[in-house]
Design an enzyme around this catalytic site. Structure first.
Site, PDB file in Angstrom:
ATOM      1  N   HIS A 223       0.875  -1.147  -0.234  1.00 44.16           N
ATOM      2  CA  HIS A 223      -0.160  -0.013  -0.082  1.00 44.16           C
ATOM      3  C   HIS A 223       0.917   1.240  -0.127  1.00 44.16           C
ATOM      4  CE1 HIS A 223      -3.535   2.470   1.648  1.00 44.16           C
ATOM      5  NE2 HIS A 223      -4.194   2.007   0.791  1.00 44.16           N
ATOM      6  N   LYS A 225       3.178   4.556  -0.965  1.00 42.40           N
ATOM      7  CA  LYS A 225       3.258   5.443  -2.252  1.00 42.40           C
ATOM      8  C   LYS A 225       4.605   6.270  -1.893  1.00 42.40           C
ATOM      9  CE  LYS A 225      -1.224   4.989  -1.556  1.00 42.40           C
ATOM     10  NZ  LYS A 225      -1.833   4.122  -0.283  1.00 42.40           N
ATOM     11  N   ASP A 230      16.361  11.558  -8.052  1.00 39.85           N
ATOM     12  CA  ASP A 230      17.691  11.885  -8.111  1.00 39.85           C
ATOM     13  C   ASP A 230      18.209  11.932  -6.606  1.00 39.85           C
ATOM     14  OD1 ASP A 230      18.000  12.429 -10.673  1.00 39.85           O
ATOM     15  OD2 ASP A 230      17.710  14.551 -10.446  1.00 39.85           O
ATOM     16  N   HIS A 397      -9.631  10.387   2.212  1.00 38.70           N
ATOM     17  CA  HIS A 397      -8.845   9.440   1.863  1.00 38.70           C
ATOM     18  C   HIS A 397      -7.463   9.693   2.612  1.00 38.70           C
ATOM     19  CE1 HIS A 397      -6.260   6.777  -0.424  1.00 38.70           C
ATOM     20  NE2 HIS A 397      -7.003   5.913  -0.266  1.00 38.70           N
ATOM     21  N   LYS A 399      -4.270  10.156   5.606  1.00 39.44           N
ATOM     22  CA  LYS A 399      -4.181   9.491   6.700  1.00 39.44           C
ATOM     23  C   LYS A 399      -3.094  10.257   7.357  1.00 39.44           C
ATOM     24  CE  LYS A 399      -4.347   6.559   2.968  1.00 39.44           C
ATOM     25  NZ  LYS A 399      -5.640   5.998   3.097  1.00 39.44           N
ATOM     26  N   ASP A 404      -0.333  17.019  19.911  1.00 41.86           N
ATOM     27  CA  ASP A 404       0.180  18.023  20.633  1.00 41.86           C
ATOM     28  C   ASP A 404       0.443  19.119  19.687  1.00 41.86           C
ATOM     29  OD1 ASP A 404      -0.455  16.773  22.930  1.00 41.86           O
ATOM     30  OD2 ASP A 404       1.557  16.278  23.209  1.00 41.86           O
TER      31      ASP A 404
END
Length: 479
Positions: A223, A225, A230, A397, A399, A404
């Site tokens: 899952h 990404k 470079d 979608h 996450k 704090d």
């Protein structure tokens, strides 16, 4: 055999029940949590006609052979990478240990496989246009290598923009490596892949096991990404490659998601994570690049990788540790909310400590069974004192975790059992008050566009809907 024998179907049913009993015992012995084991074992015992095939496809979550092979591959990869004088960031690691805010996360130095490193620069990327605008610009400026990893790549407008750009850079001599998940990108046509290969792009599918058997072991999905250009710039977050992530596909549009651009020593950790998955798929290492020098100032970052081959349940433990570290507030956004007992208890304890605990969830479902289970868990959280909101403009979608005034985490991990124990996930932990202020402003705007769930709402839910939610929750450990 006489198929007309009146006892024939009795023998068949008895044999199916025998198989179901064996599968139930297997589930009790191998599934990683008691809730998941029970969720599989009960229907396998009583209705094996409907559950044997799903268990073959979705079960077997311990998958010992795969986990052993994955761990061996990781050892081989680290041995190969050891000769490259990798991780030359002693000063950055020493500086990170002096952070008071990071010290609150006492388990993180040992929980994470990567070190916490100082002297990084981070930029918040809100939604698809900003995210892919930054990623595509970085790709255009690439001179040596491009590493790309996504769970989903679609052959649509955005996917073809990426394809065209990669072909242009490959023609210029840039080394390009693309990794996609075979399950998440099941709809990606072979012609799309062949065009990239013919143009000089190295592209591979991540699969838990080679060959036809992978079709029946689809629980473990990559899952993550990642984009690295470079060895200088890295990108991590919740977006995949598809028009829906640009907010172009109703009824989920507009799509709400978040990514991060990072420059600094932690980009080497992103490359190492990519190399680990690439090595699993190819048994080869991609080229890894380090800049001659790192920025002299910046923020503390730690890359947290997690997956089913970990010695412990890293992703779940990360959420528990982050929630326990909160003294004033912990705000979490996730498209799915199916917590395990440890995370639920951590949220409840935070409320009892007087912490401002908030969850931001979608108001529109993309998976109805998961949404139903999430709804019941959301009502439980509200009863425990957690403030739960549903984002209304479109599908949520992103996450994101905010603890704090200093600690944030952004990446691919959802607040659910699949991310906790089954998927390969990636979160970027950042310790910096200025960046946390930016995340706070972003989430404050999101909460302003959301509706808070009340206790009264849970009481007013129709009994039939409640029954559906409870059935969904019953099977939630295996979703």
């Amino acid at each position: 055999m006489d198929y007309h024998d009146p006892y024939f179907f009795g023998y068949v049913l008895g044999f199916i029940h025998l198989l179901g009993t064996g599968a139930a015992i297997h589930a009790l012995l191998t599934v990683r949590t008691s809730q998941g084991a029970i969720a599989w074992a009960m229907p396998l015992l009583f209705i094996p006609y409907f559950t044997l095939l799903p268990y073959l496809i979705f079960g077997r979550s311990s998958f010992d052979a795969y986990i052993k092979a994955r761990r061996e591959a990781n050892k081989e990869m680290r041995a190969a990478i050891g000769s490259l004088n990798w991780r030359p960031w002693i000063e950055e690691a020493v500086a990170a240990r002096r952070s008071d805010a990071y010290a609150a996360l006492r388990a993180m130095p040992r929980l994470g496989n990567m070190p916490a490193l100082a002297n990084n620069k981070v930029r918040l990327l809100i939604n698809g246009e900003e995210t892919f605008g930054a990623i595509f610009q970085a790709i255009r400026e690439a001179k040596q290598t491009i590493l790309i990893q996504f769970f989903i790549i679609h052959d649509d407008n955005l996917g073809r923009q990426l394809q065209t750009l990669l072909l242009e850079k490959a023609a210029q001599g840039v080394a390009i490596f693309v990794l996609y998940d075979r399950i998440g990108s099941h709809a990606l046509p072979g012609a799309y892949i062949d065009t990239l290969r013919d143009g000089g792009v190295q592209i591979k599918a991540f699969a838990t096991r080679g060959g036809w058997l992978n079709r029946f072991q689809i629980n473990f999905r990559n899952h993550r990404k990642i984009v690295v250009v470079d060895g200088l710039k890295g990108y991590i977050g919740g977006h995949n490659v598809g028009d829906e992530y640009m907010g172009l596909k109703p009824p989920l549009a507009p799509w709400r998601d978040t990514h991060v651009e990072v420059i600094g020593p932690v980009v080497a950790c992103l490359q190492e994570s990519f190399a680990e998955d690439w090595f699993w798929a190819t048994r080869e290492l991609p080229p890894l690049s380090l800049p001659d020098e790192f920025p002299e100032d910046g923020v503390l970052c730690q890359l947290l990788t997690s997956g089913p081959a970990d010695a412990q349940e890293t992703c779940s433990l990360f959420f528990v540790e982050a929630i326990h570290a909160a003294e004033e507030r912990v705000w979490i956004t996730s498209p799915y909310f199916i917590p395990d007992e440890a995370v639920s208890a951590a949220l409840t304890l935070a409320v009892l400590r007087g912490v401002d605990v908030r969850l931001l969830l979608p108001s529109r479902p993309d998976h109805y069974v998961v949404y139903a289970a999430s709804s019941l868990y959301a009502f439980d959280a509200v009863r425990a004192g957690v403030r739960v909101f549903r984002y209304e403009p479109g599908f949520l979608h992103q996450k994101v975790v905010l603890v704090d005034n200093d600690i944030t985490a952004i990446g691919s991990a959802n607040l659910d059992n699949r991310s906790f124990r089954l998927n390969f996930e990636l979160m970027l932990l950042t310790v910096d008050s200025d960046f946390s202020s930016q995340v706070e402003a972003m989430l404050t705007a999101d909460f302003a566009a959301a509706r808070e769930i009340s206790l009264q709402e849970s009481h007013e839910t129709r009994r039939l809907h409640q029954l559906g939610m409870r059935v969904a929750r019953l099977i939630s450990p295996i979703l």
